[in-house]
Design a protein around this motif. Structure first.
Motif, PDB file in Angstrom:
ATOM      1  N   MET B 141       6.048 -74.040  52.499  1.00  0.00           N
ATOM      2  CA  MET B 141       6.516 -73.440  51.250  1.00  0.00           C
ATOM      3  C   MET B 141       6.625 -74.543  50.209  1.00  0.00           C
ATOM      4  N   LYS B 142       6.052 -74.313  49.033  1.00  0.00           N
ATOM      5  CA  LYS B 142       6.092 -75.371  48.015  1.00  0.00           C
ATOM      6  C   LYS B 142       7.415 -75.355  47.281  1.00  0.00           C
ATOM      7  N   LYS B 143       8.412 -75.868  47.935  1.00  0.00           N
ATOM      8  CA  LYS B 143       9.750 -75.880  47.363  1.00  0.00           C
ATOM      9  C   LYS B 143      10.529 -76.921  48.144  1.00  0.00           C
ATOM     10  N   THR B 144      11.173 -77.804  47.451  1.00  0.00           N
ATOM     11  CA  THR B 144      11.909 -78.863  48.130  1.00  0.00           C
ATOM     12  C   THR B 144      13.351 -78.438  48.353  1.00  0.00           C
ATOM     13  N   GLN B 145      13.881 -78.820  49.493  1.00  0.00           N
ATOM     14  CA  GLN B 145      15.324 -78.622  49.690  1.00  0.00           C
ATOM     15  C   GLN B 145      15.838 -79.587  50.738  1.00  0.00           C
ATOM     16  N   ARG B 146      17.114 -79.744  50.773  1.00  0.00           N
ATOM     17  CA  ARG B 146      17.742 -80.584  51.793  1.00  0.00           C
ATOM     18  C   ARG B 146      17.575 -79.898  53.148  1.00  0.00           C
ATOM     19  N   HIS B 238      -9.164 -72.548  61.866  1.00  0.00           N
ATOM     20  CA  HIS B 238      -9.439 -72.045  60.510  1.00  0.00           C
ATOM     21  C   HIS B 238      -9.002 -70.595  60.352  1.00  0.00           C
ATOM     22  N   ASP B 239      -9.215 -69.784  61.400  1.00  0.00           N
ATOM     23  CA  ASP B 239      -8.736 -68.400  61.340  1.00  0.00           C
ATOM     24  C   ASP B 239      -7.215 -68.355  61.197  1.00  0.00           C
ATOM     25  N   ILE B 240      -6.552 -69.181  61.992  1.00  0.00           N
ATOM     26  CA  ILE B 240      -5.081 -69.184  61.937  1.00  0.00           C
ATOM     27  C   ILE B 240      -4.605 -69.684  60.565  1.00  0.00           C
ATOM     28  N   ALA B 241      -5.310 -70.663  60.034  1.00  0.00           N
ATOM     29  CA  ALA B 241      -4.949 -71.174  58.700  1.00  0.00           C
ATOM     30  C   ALA B 241      -5.101 -70.071  57.646  1.00  0.00           C
ATOM     31  N   GLU B 242      -6.147 -69.263  57.771  1.00  0.00           N
ATOM     32  CA  GLU B 242      -6.352 -68.143  56.831  1.00  0.00           C
ATOM     33  C   GLU B 242      -5.208 -67.139  56.940  1.00  0.00           C
ATOM     34  N   ILE B 243      -4.861 -66.807  58.189  1.00  0.00           N
ATOM     35  CA  ILE B 243      -3.757 -65.858  58.404  1.00  0.00           C
ATOM     36  C   ILE B 243      -2.461 -66.423  57.814  1.00  0.00           C
ATOM     37  N   MET B 244      -2.264 -67.721  58.046  1.00  0.00           N
ATOM     38  CA  MET B 244      -1.051 -68.380  57.534  1.00  0.00           C
ATOM     39  C   MET B 244      -0.999 -68.227  56.013  1.00  0.00           C
ATOM     40  N   LYS B 245      -2.114 -68.543  55.363  1.00  0.00           N
ATOM     41  CA  LYS B 245      -2.180 -68.511  53.897  1.00  0.00           C
ATOM     42  C   LYS B 245      -1.895 -67.095  53.384  1.00  0.00           C
ATOM     43  N   HIS B 246      -2.580 -66.116  54.004  1.00  0.00           N
ATOM     44  CA  HIS B 246      -2.408 -64.740  53.541  1.00  0.00           C
ATOM     45  C   HIS B 246      -1.011 -64.188  53.820  1.00  0.00           C
ATOM     46  N   SER B 247      -0.460 -64.553  54.977  1.00  0.00           N
ATOM     47  CA  SER B 247       0.876 -64.034  55.305  1.00  0.00           C
ATOM     48  C   SER B 247       1.914 -64.561  54.313  1.00  0.00           C
ATOM     49  N   PHE B 248       1.776 -65.837  53.965  1.00  0.00           N
ATOM     50  CA  PHE B 248       2.695 -66.398  52.962  1.00  0.00           C
ATOM     51  C   PHE B 248       2.481 -65.702  51.616  1.00  0.00           C
ATOM     52  N   ALA B 249       1.205 -65.514  51.234  1.00  0.00           N
ATOM     53  CA  ALA B 249       0.899 -64.893  49.943  1.00  0.00           C
ATOM     54  C   ALA B 249       1.483 -63.478  49.872  1.00  0.00           C
ATOM     55  N   GLU B 250       1.388 -62.756  50.993  1.00  0.00           N
ATOM     56  CA  GLU B 250       1.947 -61.393  51.027  1.00  0.00           C
ATOM     57  C   GLU B 250       3.453 -61.372  50.769  1.00  0.00           C
ATOM     58  N   GLN B 251       4.104 -62.489  51.103  1.00  0.00           N
ATOM     59  CA  GLN B 251       5.551 -62.584  50.847  1.00  0.00           C
ATOM     60  C   GLN B 251       5.827 -63.193  49.482  1.00  0.00           C
ATOM     61  N   ILE B 253       4.985 -66.079  48.483  1.00  0.00           N
ATOM     62  CA  ILE B 253       5.391 -67.481  48.622  1.00  0.00           C
ATOM     63  C   ILE B 253       4.191 -68.362  48.288  1.00  0.00           C
ATOM     64  N   ASP B 254       4.405 -69.276  47.368  1.00  0.00           N
ATOM     65  CA  ASP B 254       3.374 -70.252  47.045  1.00  0.00           C
ATOM     66  C   ASP B 254       3.367 -71.290  48.175  1.00  0.00           C
ATOM     67  N   SER B 255       2.236 -71.418  48.878  1.00  0.00           N
ATOM     68  CA  SER B 255       2.239 -72.307  50.046  1.00  0.00           C
ATOM     69  C   SER B 255       1.018 -73.207  50.109  1.00  0.00           C
ATOM     70  N   GLU B 256       1.130 -74.176  50.962  1.00  0.00           N
ATOM     71  CA  GLU B 256       0.043 -75.112  51.232  1.00  0.00           C
ATOM     72  C   GLU B 256      -0.215 -75.029  52.739  1.00  0.00           C
ATOM     73  N   THR B 257      -1.486 -75.033  53.142  1.00  0.00           N
ATOM     74  CA  THR B 257      -1.784 -74.934  54.568  1.00  0.00           C
ATOM     75  C   THR B 257      -2.437 -76.233  55.054  1.00  0.00           C
ATOM     76  N   ILE B 258      -1.954 -76.718  56.173  1.00  0.00           N
ATOM     77  CA  ILE B 258      -2.458 -77.981  56.726  1.00  0.00           C
ATOM     78  C   ILE B 258      -2.966 -77.732  58.140  1.00  0.00           C
ATOM     79  N   ILE B 259      -4.164 -78.206  58.448  1.00  0.00           N
ATOM     80  CA  ILE B 259      -4.644 -78.179  59.836  1.00  0.00           C
ATOM     81  C   ILE B 259      -4.580 -79.606  60.372  1.00  0.00           C
TER      82      ILE B 259
END
Lengths: 273, 273
Positions: B141-146, B238-251, B253-259
């Motif tokens: 999630m592109k958001k910083t927190q403690r 790569h498939d899992i990364a796509e799912i990760m990206k889309h699942s975050f987007a559906e919520q 949430i602005d996200s970054e995906t790393i493999i």
């Protein structure tokens, strides 16, 4: 073990009889048989004649071993084709007769040999890890009692949980790398069982100190009963056994000392006269 | 990292700067350096220029990695000959700057690579286990927190402890046998961190379900931050990364995906322009 048409479960104990109940509802093997017969909807008569070669009520898992044998034997005689996990599950319910709680701690080890991690209970799933040679010296207080399982507290501080998780990881790692010295160091610490169960062993901390000073790699209370076990190297077993005997004697405890080895052999059929 | 005669610790962050404090007392690497200099009674000036290539505040352990690098570098530049355990101990105190608690969870892994069990804290002792190839997909999630460490409850019911101990044993066993599918099943369960930390990730259980249904072996929250990680087979990343990206987007949430892959390489010196 024999099947018959009596409609009843009959238990005739040989060997170290002591105070083992022969009422099927009060005997771990008996209760496991009751449970299994209920599961398969059978009222066939069963006779078992356990030959106990080990002191009873000492936390050495003999009642679990007996329950395992009963389930294993009945599975075979009735051609039930239960898998290992299912047999462990049924046998674990037999333990209710000795400690009021179904648990697979002893039955899983008795069924499979080696070191067994109970992964889950519903359904029962286990991981078996082969053990290296682990010489074990056991000092048994000659006194029967119910298990002390019920004395264990019901919650734990999280910083202690963290330590216990580290210990648990180290046990698995030590067994898998065959590092018996490290295994000894790890099994000597425990925040759940030892603090409670050692209270019933007079002079426990003194006995433990003598064993460790005498060269044992590790020492702790065995199971829920009144035994102390130590692990050491093969050359040291007799010395450690002597220390064990004398330390108990110094506390005026009448004890029996056993030298044995962790076993990779699980349950098996033997044929007796 | 450079020594100088300024009497001060100076931190110039490059790369993903975001909100990382450059005040030595508020920065994990800075605090580790303060601690180390106090330990060796030195007031030499130190300049560090961390190059962060990873999102900050995501529970990926980058502050711990940075603290480890600072201690390792200073040990070398000052010829201190600290051992690995001692370096881990000092670096672990740097973590106070980000989570208020000294802990070796991240610094031990950063120092040694592989999978590290922290055996004890006083003194710090660790066991390092080499890891098999473990493909890992991380959604940040592109958001910083403690960190959320302070939200974890302080005690645990003993029957839950029992389950957590089984999980912990299974993790060690899965890594040592190289069984990535089993590792996935195990890391997907957790009674300590996940229930608390996942609350800060909108739609976490939906995201997790999609990843597991999509073929990931396992999934959980990463560290104390707002990342989700999944492990899978090499072909599936790569498939899992796509799912990760889309699942975050559906919520929303602005996200970054790393493999990436679990690494056996610990800390090392590299030379940059």
């Amino acid at each position: 073990m024999q099947l018959n048409d009596s409609d009843a479960i009959t238990i005739n104990i040989n060997g170290c009889r002591e105070d083992i109940p022969e009422d099927p509802q009060k005997n771990c093997a008996g209760l496991a048989i009751v449970d299994l017969l209920k599961e398969v909807n059978s009222n066939i008569g069963v006779l078992i004649e356990p030959r106990k070669m080990i002191t009873v009520g000492a936390g050495l898992g003999s009642s679990g071993a007996c329950a395992s044998a009963a389930v294993y034997g009945l599975n075979k005689l009735l051609n039930l084709n239960f898998g290992m996990d299912q047999m462990i599950e049924i046998a674990s319910r037999g333990e209710i007769a000795s400690g009021s709680v179904a648990h697979a701690d002893n039955v899983a080890g008795a069924m499979l040999g080696g070191f067994v991690i109970v992964k889950s209970y519903q359904p029962v799933e286990v991981i078996r890890i082969g053990v290296p040679e682990i010489p074990i010296v056991i000092g048994v207080m000659k006194k029967t009692q119910r298990t002390t399982r019920s004395l264990i507290p019901t919650s734990m501080a999280l910083d202690v949980v963290k330590e216990q998780l580290a210990l648990c990881s180290r046990v698995v790692h030590a067994i898998m790398t065959g590092d018996i010295e490290e295994l000894g160091r790890v099994i000597s610490k425990d925040f759940i069982s030892e603090p409670v169960r050692s209270r019933s062993i007079p002079g426990y901390s003194t006995i433990k100190k003598k064993l460790l000073n005498g060269g044992a790699y590790g020492c702790n209370v065995s199971g829920g009963g009144l035994s102390v076990f130590a692990i050491c190297d093969r050359q040291g077993t007799h010395d450690i056994a002597e220390i064990m005997k004398h330390s108990f004697a110094e506390q005026n405890i009448d004890s029996e000392t056993i030298i044995t080895y962790a076993s990779n052999q699980g349950i098996r059929e033997i044929f007796c006269e």
